[in-house]
Scaffold this active site. Structure first.
Site, short mmCIF file in Angstrom:
data_model
loop_
_atom_site.label_atom_id
_atom_site.label_comp_id
_atom_site.label_asym_id
_atom_site.label_seq_id
_atom_site.Cartn_x
_atom_site.Cartn_y
_atom_site.Cartn_z
N HIS A 157 50.48 114.29 30.57
CA HIS A 157 50.64 115.55 31.29
C HIS A 157 50.71 115.33 32.80
CE1 HIS A 157 50.40 117.84 27.66
NE2 HIS A 157 49.21 117.34 27.36
N LYS A 198 94.67 122.57 39.73
CA LYS A 198 94.93 123.94 39.27
C LYS A 198 96.01 123.95 38.20
CE LYS A 198 96.35 128.56 40.77
NZ LYS A 198 96.46 129.50 41.89
#
Length: 528
Positions: free
Chosen positions: A281, A134
């Site tokens: 595909h 932090k």
């Protein structure tokens, strides 16, 4: 400057502390880490001496103290913060080196009890890491030994850790805490509570799923240009999986490239013999095994040269010069193999856009690779997930059942096993004609199994391949005899399918009537 070192994994910690001491950085530490540093002759202050409060509760409380968190959280550019530190005799902590109790490794043990798991949940470590991360503008937090060299280099060169590095370390720290907490949640959500000391039963599907993935790259777009996309890997990827690939040359991989490449790579890994798989595909349009990669490629390409244009090609053997020469004659989007000879790489160098990937195969062959594959498959639906165990089941001889009067010949057995392996990777409904170690016609993804059979035969006709004497695999049972009649009409003499239809006997009778051998596997391979 002061550094606080408190690590469970001691890898590299003495060397790091020695480097910090040489830079006149004060050393604070806890318990076992402090003892190790002192034994190495380093001047270290125990946190308990700094706080004036002893470690207690069997080490559960060591660093949960204002003198620790105040030193980590105080903003150096805020006078009120610094005045508070001075008032309470708290020094700053400018470097935090912490790694956590080995919770993940503990619960990975088959004999792990709930008590073992609970005692390996770190409390003080994550709290310190969060405080330091932090306050990243003032504190550098190191949560992994791989970060040590970079920080030492910057401290030696500039006397401080750069803003960019401190921010990157903070992000890594929060990611580590997120992964750690998720591992705890995964474990606790999966076990069945018992009051005894035995090993608890674990549910394969926890009450809460906490997926963790690491981004490998942003992609230009998704399946279509109007969609955005990115490529992620599992936090701990399996060896030999596509995400471990090294791209040796070529354009950036696209979303569709990656999806098709995975289909090709997973299929080619299923064969122990030298194999080549060509995918278009997401469906194999050509698969073959042979004495070597060149012959396998030639046979796979022969199945469907039209569909192979712009396809994805995978080999399970190193690619040599002659194989590269043959492949380079067609338009290929992506090429994958465990290795390439210098001659092969020279050939592809002239095809600068071809994406050439090298992926190291793990040891053990197809059966071992299946055991190391993804344990689960996930499909995204509206606001939810479908999760299932992955289809890693391999065909074993003792599970096959000949249901016809005619027994398969030795060659037919070989063709049937090959066809069944390929069918597993073809979109359902799948019908695959094979013979002599190669696909002859592939019918994929149709709403009707009859249509898949017809398409497979049309593909073979267009490629100039005869289906006479071929083996056919169907990924699911024939619900009526009509599908079987279609494949026999086009030349099939043996068929492998799961069985399990209400009309199995009708289909078996048809096979006997038409004089073909048929094998039931008892397992289907739907692939949607």
């Amino acid at each position: 400057m002061n550094a606080l070192l408190s690590v469970s994994d001691k890898t590299g910690i003495v060397e790091l502390a020695q480097a910090l001491h040489a830079l006149n950085i004060g050393l604070l530490s806890t318990g076992g880490t402090a003892k190790l540093l002192a034994q190495a002759g380093l001047p270290v202050t125990e946190v308990a001496d700094m706080t004036g409060f002893p470690e207690m509760l069997d080490g559960r409380v060591k660093t949960l103290h204002p003198k620790v968190h105040g030193g980590l959280l105080a903003r150096r550019d805020t006078p009120a913060h610094m005045q508070a530190l001075a008032t309470h005799g708290i020094g700053t902590i400018d470097l935090l080196i912490v790694n956590l109790y080995p919770f993940e490794a503990t619960v990975a043990k088959l004999d792990c009890t709930l008590e073992d798991a609970i005692e390996n949940i770190d409390i003080g470590g994550p709290a310190m890491v969060r405080s330091a991360a932090k306050n990243w503008k003032d504190v550098a937090v190191l949560t992994d030994a791989s970060q040590y060299p970079r920080v030492i280099e910057e401290l030696k060169a500039h006397g401080k850790v750069s803003d960019a590095t401190r921010f990157a370390l903070a992000v890594a720290a929060f990611n580590r805490i997120s992964n750690y907490d998720a591992a705890i949640s995964d474990y606790l959500s999966a076990i069945e509570f018992t009051t005894g000391e035995g090993v608890p039963t674990r549910n394969a599907y926890p009450d809460q799923v906490n997926a963790r993935y690491v981004k490998l790259q942003d992609l230009r777009y998704g399946e279509n240009p109007h969609q955005t996309a990115a490529f992620y890997r599992d936090l701990h990827p399996a060896p030999g999986s596509l995400v471990t690939a090294e791209q040796l040359q070529g354009k950036e991989l696209s979303y569709n490239n990656i999806a098709d490449a995975d289909a090709a790579w997973e299929c080619v890994k299923s064969f122990d013999a030298p194999a080549c798989v060509i995918v278009k595909h997401a469906n194999p349009c050509g698969v073959a095994v042979a004495a070597g990669p060149l012959q396998a490629y030639q046979k796979a390409f022969q199945t469907d040269p039209t569909s192979a244009f712009g396809g994805i090609i995978a080999f399970n053997r190193p690619v040599d010069g002659p194989t590269a020469e043959a492949v380079s004659k067609q338009f290929v989007e992506v090429l994958m193999a465990p290795a390439y000879s210098a001659e092969a790489l020279a050939v592809f160098k002239a095809k600068a856009n071809v994406r050439v990937l090298q992926i190291s195969l793990p040891e053990g062959g197809a059966e071992a690779w299946a055991r190391g594959a993804n344990p689960t498959d996930v499909k995204r639906i509206g606001s939810g997930l479908l999760v299932q165990s992955a289809d890693n089941l391999l065909l074993h001889e003792n599970e096959l059942r000949v249901v016809t009067q005619l027994q398969p010949t030795a060659q037919q057995w070989e063709d049937l096993r090959f066809a069944w392996t390929v069918a597993k990777y073809v979109k359902s409904n799948a019908i695959v004609f094979c013979g002599q170690g190669m696909t002859l016609g592939v019918g994929a993804g149709q709403m009707s199994r009859l249509d898949s059979a017809r398409i497979a035969s049309i593909k073979a006709e267009h490629a100039g391949l005869s289906l006479q004497g071929s083996a056919v695999a169907s990924d699911a049972f024939f619900p009526f005899r009509d599908g079987l009649d279609v494949v026999i009409d086009h030349g099939a003499t043996c068929v492998i399918q799961p069985g399990g239809s209400m009309r199995d006997q009708e289909v078996i009778d048809a096979a006997n009537e038409r004089g073909v051998a048929m094998v039931f596997t008892g397992v289907r391979h739907f692939r949607h």
